[in-house]
Write an enzyme that holds these catalytic residues in place. Structure first.
Site, PDB file in Angstrom:
ATOM      1  N   ALA A   1       1.017  -1.437   0.257  1.00 17.18           N
ATOM      2  CA  ALA A   1      -0.095   0.073  -0.101  1.00 17.18           C
ATOM      3  C   ALA A   1       1.170   1.475   0.345  1.00 17.18           C
ATOM      4  CB  ALA A   1      -0.852  -0.069   0.840  1.00 17.18           C
ATOM      5  N   LYS A   2       0.137   2.544  -0.283  1.00 14.92           N
ATOM      6  CA  LYS A   2       0.839   3.897   0.239  1.00 14.92           C
ATOM      7  C   LYS A   2       0.148   4.950   0.655  1.00 14.92           C
ATOM      8  CE  LYS A   2       5.946   4.436   0.018  1.00 14.92           C
ATOM      9  NZ  LYS A   2       6.478   3.731   0.826  1.00 14.92           N
ATOM     10  N   GLY A   3       0.423   6.092   0.885  1.00 18.44           N
ATOM     11  CA  GLY A   3      -0.130   7.005   1.023  1.00 18.44           C
ATOM     12  C   GLY A   3       0.471   8.677   0.625  1.00 18.44           C
TER      13      GLY A   3
END
Ligand code: NAD
Length: 424
Positions: free
Chosen positions: A112-114
């Site tokens: 994931a990444k934000g």
């Protein structure tokens, strides 16, 4: 046959780059068509508006994203980037690379990444706290210790992870340290997490230099980016006997052929925040840094800084990708053709960070904490294993090191998806 249904949502140069790398790897391992798009594209994403009150009483609304690429192999895992140039396509690309990285290291996570579109250097500490808390608040319905576990990335740090953990814990009504990693030790952070990414980079550089029969004591190192990763890699490499001759941040590069005093540079930025006017060497530009004659070049800042234009001019023996995606697809082809530069690709080179994040999450879940020695020993064991697997794959199929690393990562995710089947 699977059919591509992805819209232009993630359309951006860096997402295209991650997709091209995926396509090449999928071809190389003859990944069945029915698994390709399922494995390649992010599972879901969230876009959030983040209104915060500024110190002067005004209100600014920032935009943030979270992309969960893959949850087939465990909760998704990945950092949160605060940078003015964040796009949803970049976040999606970074989430893909997280999937391959976790898979290659054998961690029970998806990727994931934000990201939040903000220049964090222009906000006060109070404003950053409001923004970090608001971002977490907006994500609460979609994340959790067994769903998606954020961590620091460029522009965020352990203090912000502490605020995010506090926001989540207040919401659920009890302390929930496993919701984020990279926290301060006092809040359940792991020994060694702050050093982990840079220390992992340095450990792999040392191991690979030994393979290439290059003495680390004779090695000169140039590092772009002097934040968490770049500075910790510098400290560890100096400890191993290498000479760091250039460092840089977004304001300036500092060059000193005698070797830069890394501790002095760290002391300087602890008060000045940036390297500008640091008197430990001569000023050079970030562009010049990349083309400098050195043994090891370590990009540890932004993506896509090695381009088809500067790739022919690189003068390093080893390119150690501490940053995510620092080499464009076409630049990579130039380097492959040149054949005189050994590339340690990002998915293995900077895997130390997520590996110790995994240890932190485990310690939080068990409420049982390890000392730094134990953390580092376990980290180096995992990196050794991943390196061994990459080298075996490389020589077995005649792949480049990047293709070897990515095919291993992608294959394991695809295997998990196939085993789980399609629902319903
Ligand atoms: P950071 O915010 O702590 O530091 C970033 C550094 O890059 C700063 O010194 C900044 O001034 C510099 N920088 C920014 N723009 C620049 C430019 N245009 N030219 C030169 N320098 C510039 O970030 P970090 O956590 O050290 O992350 C750096 C890279 O490492 C990112 O690509 C990130 O995705 C990757 N990474 C980080 C971790 C981690 O645990 N923090 C883990 C894996 C990979």
């Amino acid at each position: 046959m699977s059919k591509v249904i992805i819209s232009s949502l993630y359309d951006s140069p860096v997402f295209k780059m991650a997709c091209r790398q995926f396509d090449q790897a999928a071809d190389a391992i003859s990944l069945p068509e029915t698994l390709r798009d399922r494995t390649k594209y992010p599972r879901r994403c969230f876009a959030v508006s983040l209104p915060i009150q500024r110190d002067d009483g005004s209100v600014t609304v920032f935009e943030g994203y979270r992309v969960q690429h893959n949850l087939s192999t465990g909760p998704s895992k990945g950092g949160i980037r605060f940078h003015q140039k964040v796009t949803i396509g970049e976040v999606a690309a970074l989430s893909m690379w997280m999937s391959w990285k976790c898979s290659l290291a054998g961690l029970p996570y998806g990727g994931a990444k934000g990201g939040v579109i903000v220049n964090p250097t222009q906000l006060s500490d109070f404003e950053l706290e409001r923004l970090a808390r608001r971002y977490m608040q907006e994500l609460i319905p979609f994340i959790g210790p067994d769903t998606d576990v954020p961590a620091p990335d460029m522009g965020t740090n352990e203090k912000m992870m502490g605020w995010m953990m506090d926001t989540y814990s207040n919401h659920v009504g009890h302390i929930s340290p496993a919701i984020v990693t990279g926290k301060p030790i006092a809040l359940g952070g792991s020994q060694g997490r702050r050093e982990a990414t840079g220390a992992g980079v340095a450990y792999l550089v040392k191991a690979y230099l030994a393979d290439f029969k290059i003495s680390i004591e004779q090695a000169t190192v140039a590092i772009q980016g002097f934040g968490n990763v770049g500075s910790e890699a510098a400290l560890a490499l100096v400890e191993y006997g290498a000479k760091v001759i250039v460092i840089s941040d977004y304001t300036v590069g500092i060059s000193n052929a005698q070797g830069i005093d890394i501790r002095k540079a760290l002391q300087y930025i602890s008060t000045q925040r940036v390297l500008k006017d640091f008197e430990g060497g001569d000023e050079i530009s970030n562009e010049e840094l990349l083309e400098l004659d050195c043994t090891v070049l370590i990009p540890a800042a932004l993506d896509r800084v090695i381009t088809p234009e500067n790739a022919p001019k690189l003068r390093c023996r080893v390119l150690a990708e501490a940053a995510n995606g620092p080499t464009t697809y076409r630049a990579d082809k130039v380097l492959e053709k040149r054949g005189d530069i050994e590339v340690i690709p990002d998915v293995i080179c900077n895997a130390g960070g997520v590996t110790v994040s995994y240890f932190e999450w485990l310690q939080n879940k068990q409420n049982y904490y390890w000392d730094k020695e134990e953390v580092m020993a376990k980290l180096f064991k995992i990196l050794d294993k991943a390196k061994h697997a990459v080298e075996a794959q490389k020589s077995r199929f005649g792949f480049s090191r990047r293709l070897a690393a990515q095919t291993l990562g992608i294959q394991r995710v695809a295997d998990a998806k196939e085993s789980r089947g399609l629902f319903p």
